[in-house]
Write a protein that holds these residues in place. Structure first.
Motif, PDB file in Angstrom:
ATOM      1  N   PRO A  19       0.811  -1.230   0.000  1.00 11.45           N
ATOM      2  CA  PRO A  19       0.000   0.000   0.000  1.00 11.45           C
ATOM      3  C   PRO A  19       0.845   1.282   0.000  1.00 11.45           C
ATOM      4  N   GLU A  20       1.993   1.256   0.688  1.00 11.12           N
ATOM      5  CA  GLU A  20       2.835   2.472   0.743  1.00 11.12           C
ATOM      6  C   GLU A  20       3.439   2.798  -0.621  1.00 11.12           C
ATOM      7  N   VAL A  21       4.012   1.773  -1.256  1.00 18.93           N
ATOM      8  CA  VAL A  21       4.653   2.056  -2.546  1.00 18.93           C
ATOM      9  C   VAL A  21       3.605   2.340  -3.614  1.00 18.93           C
ATOM     10  N   THR A  22       2.436   1.687  -3.489  1.00 23.54           N
ATOM     11  CA  THR A  22       1.365   1.936  -4.461  1.00 23.54           C
ATOM     12  C   THR A  22       0.874   3.375  -4.350  1.00 23.54           C
ATOM     13  N   GLN A  23       0.687   3.846  -3.118  1.00 26.07           N
ATOM     14  CA  GLN A  23       0.222   5.215  -2.913  1.00 26.07           C
ATOM     15  C   GLN A  23       1.204   6.215  -3.532  1.00 26.07           C
ATOM     16  N   ALA A  24       2.495   5.979  -3.320  1.00 27.89           N
ATOM     17  CA  ALA A  24       3.517   6.873  -3.882  1.00 27.89           C
ATOM     18  C   ALA A  24       3.440   6.872  -5.412  1.00 27.89           C
ATOM     19  N   VAL A  25       3.292   5.690  -5.985  1.00 25.94           N
ATOM     20  CA  VAL A  25       3.263   5.575  -7.452  1.00 25.94           C
ATOM     21  C   VAL A  25       1.998   6.200  -8.025  1.00 25.94           C
ATOM     22  N   LEU A  26       0.867   6.030  -7.338  1.00 29.04           N
ATOM     23  CA  LEU A  26      -0.388   6.620  -7.840  1.00 29.04           C
ATOM     24  C   LEU A  26      -0.288   8.138  -7.894  1.00 29.04           C
ATOM     25  N   ARG A  27       0.307   8.729  -6.858  1.00 28.64           N
ATOM     26  CA  ARG A  27       0.451  10.200  -6.861  1.00 28.64           C
ATOM     27  C   ARG A  27       1.252  10.644  -8.083  1.00 28.64           C
ATOM     28  N   ILE A  28       2.309   9.893  -8.383  1.00 26.77           N
ATOM     29  CA  ILE A  28       3.165  10.275  -9.515  1.00 26.77           C
ATOM     30  C   ILE A  28       2.429  10.056 -10.839  1.00 26.77           C
ATOM     31  N   LEU A  29       1.718   8.938 -10.944  1.00 26.59           N
ATOM     32  CA  LEU A  29       0.985   8.667 -12.197  1.00 26.59           C
ATOM     33  C   LEU A  29      -0.092   9.722 -12.438  1.00 26.59           C
ATOM     34  N   GLU A  30      -0.779  10.107 -11.364  1.00 21.82           N
ATOM     35  CA  GLU A  30      -1.842  11.119 -11.510  1.00 21.82           C
ATOM     36  C   GLU A  30      -1.255  12.440 -12.002  1.00 21.82           C
ATOM     37  N   ALA A  31      -0.002  12.725 -11.644  1.00 22.00           N
ATOM     38  CA  ALA A  31       0.623  13.998 -12.038  1.00 22.00           C
ATOM     39  C   ALA A  31       1.123  13.996 -13.482  1.00 22.00           C
ATOM     40  N   THR A  32       1.053  12.861 -14.162  1.00 23.08           N
ATOM     41  CA  THR A  32       1.524  12.828 -15.558  1.00 23.08           C
ATOM     42  C   THR A  32       0.522  13.486 -16.494  1.00 23.08           C
ATOM     43  N   GLY A  33      -0.727  13.634 -16.020  1.00 26.54           N
ATOM     44  CA  GLY A  33      -1.763  14.183 -16.896  1.00 26.54           C
ATOM     45  C   GLY A  33      -2.529  13.086 -17.635  1.00 26.54           C
ATOM     46  N   ASN A 274       7.179   3.695   6.353  1.00 25.14           N
ATOM     47  CA  ASN A 274       7.550   4.743   5.398  1.00 25.14           C
ATOM     48  C   ASN A 274       9.024   4.618   4.990  1.00 25.14           C
ATOM     49  N   LEU A 275       9.529   3.374   4.923  1.00 28.70           N
ATOM     50  CA  LEU A 275      10.941   3.154   4.570  1.00 28.70           C
ATOM     51  C   LEU A 275      11.108   2.562   3.168  1.00 28.70           C
ATOM     52  N   ALA A 276      10.034   2.013   2.620  1.00 28.35           N
ATOM     53  CA  ALA A 276      10.169   1.264   1.353  1.00 28.35           C
ATOM     54  C   ALA A 276      10.513   2.186   0.192  1.00 28.35           C
ATOM     55  N   ASN A 277      11.300   1.664  -0.694  1.00 27.99           N
ATOM     56  CA  ASN A 277      11.657   2.398  -1.912  1.00 27.99           C
ATOM     57  C   ASN A 277      10.580   2.118  -2.971  1.00 27.99           C
ATOM     58  N   PRO A 278       9.864   3.147  -3.431  1.00 28.66           N
ATOM     59  CA  PRO A 278       8.812   2.898  -4.423  1.00 28.66           C
ATOM     60  C   PRO A 278       9.336   2.807  -5.864  1.00 28.66           C
ATOM     61  N   THR A 279      10.666   2.894  -6.040  1.00 33.65           N
ATOM     62  CA  THR A 279      11.229   2.946  -7.401  1.00 33.65           C
ATOM     63  C   THR A 279      10.869   1.713  -8.225  1.00 33.65           C
ATOM     64  N   ALA A 280      10.909   0.526  -7.603  1.00 37.05           N
ATOM     65  CA  ALA A 280      10.653  -0.698  -8.381  1.00 37.05           C
ATOM     66  C   ALA A 280       9.228  -0.697  -8.928  1.00 37.05           C
ATOM     67  N   LEU A 281       8.269  -0.304  -8.087  1.00 30.43           N
ATOM     68  CA  LEU A 281       6.886  -0.264  -8.583  1.00 30.43           C
ATOM     69  C   LEU A 281       6.714   0.897  -9.565  1.00 30.43           C
ATOM     70  N   LEU A 282       7.425   2.002  -9.306  1.00 29.92           N
ATOM     71  CA  LEU A 282       7.335   3.141 -10.226  1.00 29.92           C
ATOM     72  C   LEU A 282       7.885   2.753 -11.607  1.00 29.92           C
ATOM     73  N   GLN A 283       8.999   2.015 -11.597  1.00 29.86           N
ATOM     74  CA  GLN A 283       9.549   1.592 -12.899  1.00 29.86           C
ATOM     75  C   GLN A 283       8.616   0.560 -13.576  1.00 29.86           C
ATOM     76  N   SER A 284       7.900  -0.219 -12.767  1.00 32.85           N
ATOM     77  CA  SER A 284       6.899  -1.131 -13.348  1.00 32.85           C
ATOM     78  C   SER A 284       5.769  -0.307 -13.969  1.00 32.85           C
TER      79      SER A 284
END
Ligand code: NAI
Length: 337
Positions: A19-33, A274-284
């Motif tokens: 859930p933590e890494v997903t939340q981080a990735v969703l925020r970034i995806l939403e900001a792409t437009g 709040n320690l997980a690196n969301p990069t792997a899911l972000l790159q996915s």
């Protein structure tokens, strides 16, 4: 970029750090437009508590309908309990190709800077067919299934990918000196497919030697073609070459559907902190954007990610920084402008 299109995506945040890494990735995806409509589902133990099913029927229907899912890790009980949700979904949707690009990010100090490997793992057969039984007390049989059809299609996937993306070399990784029939068949199929691709160099290495070679000199490899279990293990080894499991993405691909998920698991040791690196899911998710033909958005996120790693100011703890999951996501968002 398809301006007006809304992408309906099945979302499985998962458990543990999911859930933590997903939340981080969703925020970034939403900001792409890019416009997304997320259909969110629990899976595994969490789903069982709510619905009495480990994989709710509505989740299967959602993936079948949307054909694309973004998935966080789901914990699988060890030595008993329910069957892996990940393996079940891969089999259900015949996601035969597990595609895992392993690339060093700029700015990260690793033993081998510049690693750029592609792992192509067969995703539906091998030891993962789940055929195990106790023959007599104290003796258990576990069946490994390798088929000509399964081996040929994963080999063809690897060669077609290599040709399309300018990769030069494929190695089949095996243990055919011991598993003479099963790994022997896997190799025969890969060799037959390799003959259709004279422009791609083809080689074969034993799995044990490959692990040593990867640690000593990963640059001798380009694309690795592996059966299910070997691919699982070698993926984690290769993640270690580029900075760890917090970084490496993956895609489970079939002819109908695709599920994008990181290589790593639910990391219970750091979950909820709040320690997980969301990069792997972000790159996915970047792989998912490319799959959806949203390459402008994919490039934008990729560039922001590379900026954050090059600057080295806001990295998570697993790669030597002090930022939390949310601070890292904030930094990527501000680098996107
Ligand atoms: P793991 O990948 O969850 O963790 C291994 C190590 O890597 C831990 O020290 C963890 O803290 C670290 N790590 C993993 N991801 C990280 C991230 N994003 N940021 C920072 N550090 C990270 O593997 P483990 O502990 O063997 O498995 C835990 C559970 O995950 C098991 O139940 C396993 O079955 C499940 N799993 C699920 C997968 C999936 O859903 N696709 C894949 C692999 C494992």
């Amino acid at each position: 970029m398809s301006e007006a299109k809304t992408h309906k995506i099945t979302l499985i945040p998962g458990d543990g750090i999911g859930p933590e890494v997903t939340q981080a990735v969703l925020r970034i995806l939403e900001a792409t437009g890019v416009k997304f409509e997320w259909e969110r589902f629990a899976a595994g133990a969490e789903a069982f508590e709510i619905h009495g099913e480990y994989i709710p029927a509505a989740l299967y229907e959602s993936i079948a309908r949307n054909r694309v899912a973004l998935k966080g890790p789901v914990t699988t009980p060890i030595g008993g309990g329910f069957k892996s949700i990940n393996v079940t979904l891969r089999k259900k949707f015949d996601l035969f190709a597990n595609f895992r690009p392993v690339r060093a990010l700029p700015g990260l100090e690793t033993k081998w800077p510049g690693v750029d490997l592609i792992i192509v793992r067969e995703n539906t057969e091998g030891e993962y067919v789940g055929l195990e039984h106790e023959v007599v007390p104290g003796v258990v049989e576990s069946i490994k299934v390798i088929s000509e059809k399964g081996s040929t299609r994963i080999a063809r996937f690897a060669f077609e990918y290599a040709r399309k993306h300018g990769r030069k070399k494929i190695h089949s990784i095996h243990k055919a000196n011991i598993m003479k029939l099963s790994d022997g068949l896997f190799l025969r199929c890969a060799r037959a497919v390799s003959e259709e691709f004279p422009d791609i160099q083809y080689g074969e290495h034993l799995i044990d030697n490959t692990c040593m070679q990867l640690v000593m000199n990963p640059f001798q490899y380009d694309t690795l073609l592996l059966e299910n279990l070997y691919g699982d293990i070698v993926s984690d080894l290769c993640a270690g070459l580029v900075g760890g499991l917090g970084l490496v993405p993956g895609a489970n691909l079939g002819t109908e559907c695709a599920i994008f998920e990181a290589v790593h698991g639910s990391a219970p040791d750091i979950a909820g902190k709040n320690l997980a690196n969301p990069t792997a899911l972000l790159q996915s998710a970047i792989l998912m954007l490319r799959h959806l033909d949203e390459s402008t958005a994919a490039d934008k996120v990729q560039k922001a990610l590379e900026t954050i790693y090059s600057e080295r100011k806001t990295l998570t703890r697993d790669v030597g920084g002090a930022a939390g999951t949310t601070q890292f996501a904030d930094a990527v968002l501000s680098a996107m402008g």
